[in-house]
Enzyme design. Sequence first.
Site, PDB file in Angstrom:
ATOM      1  N   SER A  44       0.800  -1.222   0.000  1.00  0.00           N
ATOM      2  CA  SER A  44       0.000   0.000   0.000  1.00  0.00           C
ATOM      3  C   SER A  44       0.835   1.276   0.000  1.00  0.00           C
ATOM      4  CB  SER A  44      -0.935   0.009   1.205  1.00  0.00           C
ATOM      5  OG  SER A  44      -0.175  -0.031   2.372  1.00  0.00           O
ATOM      6  N   THR A 144      -1.045   4.080   4.462  1.00  0.00           N
ATOM      7  CA  THR A 144      -0.166   5.199   4.171  1.00  0.00           C
ATOM      8  C   THR A 144       0.848   5.275   5.282  1.00  0.00           C
ATOM      9  OG1 THR A 144      -1.856   6.484   3.054  1.00  0.00           O
ATOM     10  CG2 THR A 144      -0.126   7.740   4.139  1.00  0.00           C
ATOM     11  N   THR A 162       2.133   7.302  -0.035  1.00  0.00           N
ATOM     12  CA  THR A 162       1.129   6.255  -0.243  1.00  0.00           C
ATOM     13  C   THR A 162       0.964   5.931  -1.723  1.00  0.00           C
ATOM     14  OG1 THR A 162      -1.150   5.597   0.313  1.00  0.00           O
ATOM     15  CG2 THR A 162      -0.868   7.824  -0.518  1.00  0.00           C
ATOM     16  N   ARG A 172      -6.891  10.297  -9.638  1.00  0.00           N
ATOM     17  CA  ARG A 172      -7.415  10.635  -8.312  1.00  0.00           C
ATOM     18  C   ARG A 172      -6.239  10.960  -7.381  1.00  0.00           C
ATOM     19  NH1 ARG A 172      -6.455   8.405  -2.930  1.00  0.00           N
ATOM     20  NH2 ARG A 172      -8.368   8.534  -1.727  1.00  0.00           N
ATOM     21  N   VAL A 173      -6.368  12.049  -6.676  1.00  0.00           N
ATOM     22  CA  VAL A 173      -5.378  12.400  -5.656  1.00  0.00           C
ATOM     23  C   VAL A 173      -6.077  12.349  -4.312  1.00  0.00           C
ATOM     24  CG1 VAL A 173      -3.933  14.268  -4.757  1.00  0.00           C
ATOM     25  CG2 VAL A 173      -3.993  13.811  -7.214  1.00  0.00           C
ATOM     26  N   GLY A 174      -5.425  11.724  -3.348  1.00  0.00           N
ATOM     27  CA  GLY A 174      -6.013  11.616  -2.020  1.00  0.00           C
ATOM     28  C   GLY A 174      -5.522  12.715  -1.098  1.00  0.00           C
ATOM     29  N   ASP A 175      -5.704  12.470   0.187  1.00  0.00           N
ATOM     30  CA  ASP A 175      -5.293  13.452   1.191  1.00  0.00           C
ATOM     31  C   ASP A 175      -3.785  13.518   1.372  1.00  0.00           C
ATOM     32  OD1 ASP A 175      -5.613  10.730   2.194  1.00  0.00           O
ATOM     33  OD2 ASP A 175      -4.960  11.559   4.120  1.00  0.00           O
ATOM     34  N   THR A 195      -4.169   8.835   7.930  1.00  0.00           N
ATOM     35  CA  THR A 195      -4.272   7.683   7.048  1.00  0.00           C
ATOM     36  C   THR A 195      -5.732   7.262   7.029  1.00  0.00           C
ATOM     37  OG1 THR A 195      -3.508   5.418   6.624  1.00  0.00           O
ATOM     38  CG2 THR A 195      -3.576   6.105   8.923  1.00  0.00           C
ATOM     39  N   GLY A 196      -6.112   6.518   6.002  1.00  0.00           N
ATOM     40  CA  GLY A 196      -7.507   6.135   5.869  1.00  0.00           C
ATOM     41  C   GLY A 196      -8.045   6.614   4.537  1.00  0.00           C
ATOM     42  N   GLY A 198      -8.949   8.912   1.999  1.00  0.00           N
ATOM     43  CA  GLY A 198      -8.598  10.313   1.794  1.00  0.00           C
ATOM     44  C   GLY A 198      -9.783  11.224   1.556  1.00  0.00           C
TER      45      GLY A 198
END
Length: 284
Positions: A44, A144, A162, A172-175, A195-196, A198
């Site tokens: 991950s 992450t 991550t 897609r971009v996460g947090d 983490t989690g 996003g």
Amino acid sequence: MIATWPFGKIANEHAFEKLRAGGSRVDAVESGIREIERRSSDGSVGIEGRPNAAGYPQLDACIMDGPGQRAGSVAGVEGIVHPISAARAVMDHCRHVMLVGEGARWFALEHGVESIDTEPYDALKAKWVAGERSSDIDGRGHDTVALLVLDADGELAGGCSTSGAGGKLPGRVGDSPILGSGLYVDNEVGAAGATGLGENIMRYCGSFLVVEYMRQGMHPQAACEEAVHRIARLDPKGYELSICFIALDKQGRWGAAASNQRFPFAVATAAGNEIVRVPRVQPR
Ligand code: SD4
């Protein structure tokens, strides 16, 4: 130092070694996170992390140094083995703070960050475009590494890396690479990482929120819990958010909280390096 998930213990170990060898807090953050990227520990983080819906990894990372409020970030980068080093190159050598996609990759290559061939990705991308692969943010199987360091001079730094939510849409971009969402360092107060899922962190500037609670005088533990409660209160999903926070303040106090799961993370001091677990927060 404090780092997310059980692999955080390995990140801490490497970060500590770096400090002991005379490296800076930023070197320590980079080194700890590089080790997790290198191992792609649980599929991950790093180039062998879970692929997106098109079957190839797009990686996100950022790094912050407290003094001078310096920061660098890369998002949706392909074929770069150590996105944290790409983020550091942005922080140290770029007049911008965040680079994405192909531009981030070029910049990383210019600065000698190790890469792999992206041709196999191109074949996979073609399949996705042809509709042969499905897309769905699966909400599971993604982690992450966020690592926060307080050095012997009382200065803070942090980083986050991550491969993002498994099955995410290409682009897609996460947090994680978003300053204030996946990571925030404020050298007056403290640092926080997330983490989690996003999508449930970045709509609330999660890490910034945790730091602001610490600024109001909360202990890092209370600050992490309060951020989860506040997001759960506002969000239609309530506590079913799949979000977790870690925090470290200027005094070296730490805390962590998770919305709807038991959350393991690792804490290291000169006295040792251990995995700690917090239960899910009790819904209010
Ligand atoms: C993301 N926050 O891309 C990351 C993934 C993660 O536990 O941390 N999963 O949404």
